[in-house]
Design an enzyme around this catalytic site. Structure first.
Site, mmCIF file in Angstrom:
data_model
loop_
_atom_site.group_PDB
_atom_site.id
_atom_site.type_symbol
_atom_site.label_atom_id
_atom_site.label_comp_id
_atom_site.label_asym_id
_atom_site.label_seq_id
_atom_site.Cartn_x
_atom_site.Cartn_y
_atom_site.Cartn_z
ATOM 1 N N ASP A 1 0.842 -1.202 0.000
ATOM 2 C CA ASP A 1 0.000 0.000 0.000
ATOM 3 C C ASP A 1 0.876 1.250 0.000
ATOM 4 O O ASP A 1 0.373 2.375 -0.135
ATOM 5 C CB ASP A 1 -1.014 -0.013 1.146
ATOM 6 C CG ASP A 1 -0.374 -0.155 2.515
ATOM 7 O OD1 ASP A 1 0.881 -0.233 2.596
ATOM 8 O OD2 ASP A 1 -1.122 -0.180 3.509
ATOM 9 N N SER A 2 2.196 1.052 0.074
ATOM 10 C CA SER A 2 3.124 2.168 -0.153
ATOM 11 C C SER A 2 2.951 2.712 -1.566
ATOM 12 O O SER A 2 3.467 3.797 -1.877
ATOM 13 C CB SER A 2 4.572 1.724 0.077
ATOM 14 O OG SER A 2 4.870 0.552 -0.649
ATOM 15 N N ASP B 1 -1.206 -5.910 -0.319
ATOM 16 C CA ASP B 1 -1.576 -5.353 0.989
ATOM 17 C C ASP B 1 -3.081 -5.158 1.096
ATOM 18 O O ASP B 1 -3.714 -4.636 0.171
ATOM 19 C CB ASP B 1 -0.904 -3.980 1.177
ATOM 20 C CG ASP B 1 0.346 -4.058 2.028
ATOM 21 O OD1 ASP B 1 0.470 -4.990 2.850
ATOM 22 O OD2 ASP B 1 1.202 -3.178 1.869
ATOM 23 N N GLU C 1 -1.699 -5.560 8.558
ATOM 24 C CA GLU C 1 -0.925 -5.036 9.679
ATOM 25 C C GLU C 1 -1.582 -5.377 11.017
ATOM 26 O O GLU C 1 -2.809 -5.326 11.137
ATOM 27 C CB GLU C 1 -0.766 -3.506 9.540
ATOM 28 C CG GLU C 1 0.001 -3.125 8.291
ATOM 29 C CD GLU C 1 0.221 -1.623 8.136
ATOM 30 O OE1 GLU C 1 -0.072 -0.855 9.086
ATOM 31 O OE2 GLU C 1 0.689 -1.224 7.054
ATOM 32 N N GLU D 1 8.990 -4.386 10.591
ATOM 33 C CA GLU D 1 9.432 -3.094 10.053
ATOM 34 C C GLU D 1 9.920 -2.170 11.165
ATOM 35 O O GLU D 1 9.218 -1.957 12.173
ATOM 36 C CB GLU D 1 8.282 -2.418 9.276
ATOM 37 C CG GLU D 1 8.691 -1.054 8.732
ATOM 38 C CD GLU D 1 7.786 -0.518 7.633
ATOM 39 O OE1 GLU D 1 6.810 -1.194 7.250
ATOM 40 O OE2 GLU D 1 8.086 0.598 7.148
HETATM 41 O O1 KIV Z 1 3.642 -1.209 1.666
HETATM 42 C C1 KIV Z 1 4.833 -1.530 1.766
HETATM 43 O O2 KIV Z 1 5.687 -1.140 0.953
HETATM 44 C C2 KIV Z 1 5.234 -2.393 2.856
HETATM 45 C C3 KIV Z 1 6.692 -2.669 3.001
HETATM 46 C C4 KIV Z 1 7.332 -1.516 3.662
HETATM 47 C C5 KIV Z 1 6.945 -3.924 3.718
HETATM 48 O O3 KIV Z 1 4.421 -2.818 3.607
#
Ligand code: KIV
Length: 245
Positions: free
Chosen positions: A25-26, A64, A95, A162
């Site tokens: 979700d980044s 995610d 999460e 993380e």
């Molecule tokens: O969304 C993301 O990029 C992540 C990584 C930082 C593991 O969850």
């Protein structure tokens, strides 16, 4: 592992030895310029997951679960999971654990490989007051270790750790039967993940301590753009062989 959000990079990753791809979700931050991952909607995650799955069909693709999507009851969580799995994900990451144990168990029992995510959980950025290292106090460290065991009991197949102290990540990793994948969690995890654009050095404005750019990507890209611009303005591009007769 690395993150990936698009077809072109997924094609390249499919030619690499990287073991798994996270459609994180980044994407909301890296691809869309938002200040946190909270803006990654299901529609956005579906589109990125489809593109990556098309580009790297033989790789493990993990997507995610968007912000709050595992907090609106079991049926809503499974509906979200169905969208991402039918978009091409082979597994889903979410999460935390406290308060949505039933969702994690039900997903794991419904044919969905579930990956956990502990330590600094980006979707909780406003609780931390910023993207901050977690697990520095003994109370916080014990809490993260407890959650890791709980996730293992609930049937997750791996856990992202993380931004936690490396000693804590090593201890947690040693105590689990499932693998841990670290980001800003030191060398004691079983695997590592980085955001692809960070790994390629494409972001000059922001470099957290845990990122090692393996390429000076921004310099290469800016150099190529300058070369193109110069060639067009000098009249040397396109050449005869780059034109149709
Ligand atoms: O969304 C993301 O990029 C992540 C990584 C930082 C593991 O969850």
């Amino acid at each position: 592992m690395v993150t990936c959000y698009d077809y072109t990079f997924a094609r390249l990753l499919s030619k690499s030895a990287i073991d798994g791809i996270l459609v994180g979700d980044s994407a909301a931050m890296v691809m869309h310029g938002h200040s946190s991952t909270l803006s990654a909607s299901l529609e956005l995650m579906r589109a990125h997951t489809e593109a990556v799955a098309r580009g790297a069909p033989e790789k493990l693709v993990i997507a995610d679960m968007p912000f709050l999507s595992s907090r609106k009851g079991l049926a809503a969580a499974l509906d979200t999971a169905a969208v991402l799995m039918t978009a091409g994900a082979h597994a889903l990451k979410l999460e935390g654990v406290d308060g949505h144990e039933d969702v994690i168990r039900a997903m794991a029992q419904s044919g969905i490989p579930v990956m956990g995510h502990l330590g600094m959980q980006p979707q909780s950025v406003h609780v931390y007051g910023g993207f901050r290292v977690q697990g520095r106090s003994s109370e916080s460290a014990q809490n993260i270790a407890r959650q890791a065991s709980a996730l293992e009991q609930l049937g997750v197949f791996a856990i992202v750790l993380e931004c936690v102290p490396s000693g804590l990540a090593r201890e947690i990793s040693a105590g689990l039967r499932i693998p841990t994948i670290g980001i800003g969690a030191g060398a004691g995890c079983h695997g590592q993940i980085l955001v692809l654009q960070d790994l390629l050095g494409m972001n000059t404005d922001f470099r957290p301590k845990f990122v090692r750019p393996f390429l000076d990507g921004a310099r290469w890209i800016l150099g190529s753009l300058a070369d193109f611009d110069e060639a067009v303005k000098a009249g040397t591009f396109p050449a005869e062989e780059e034109s149709y007769s």
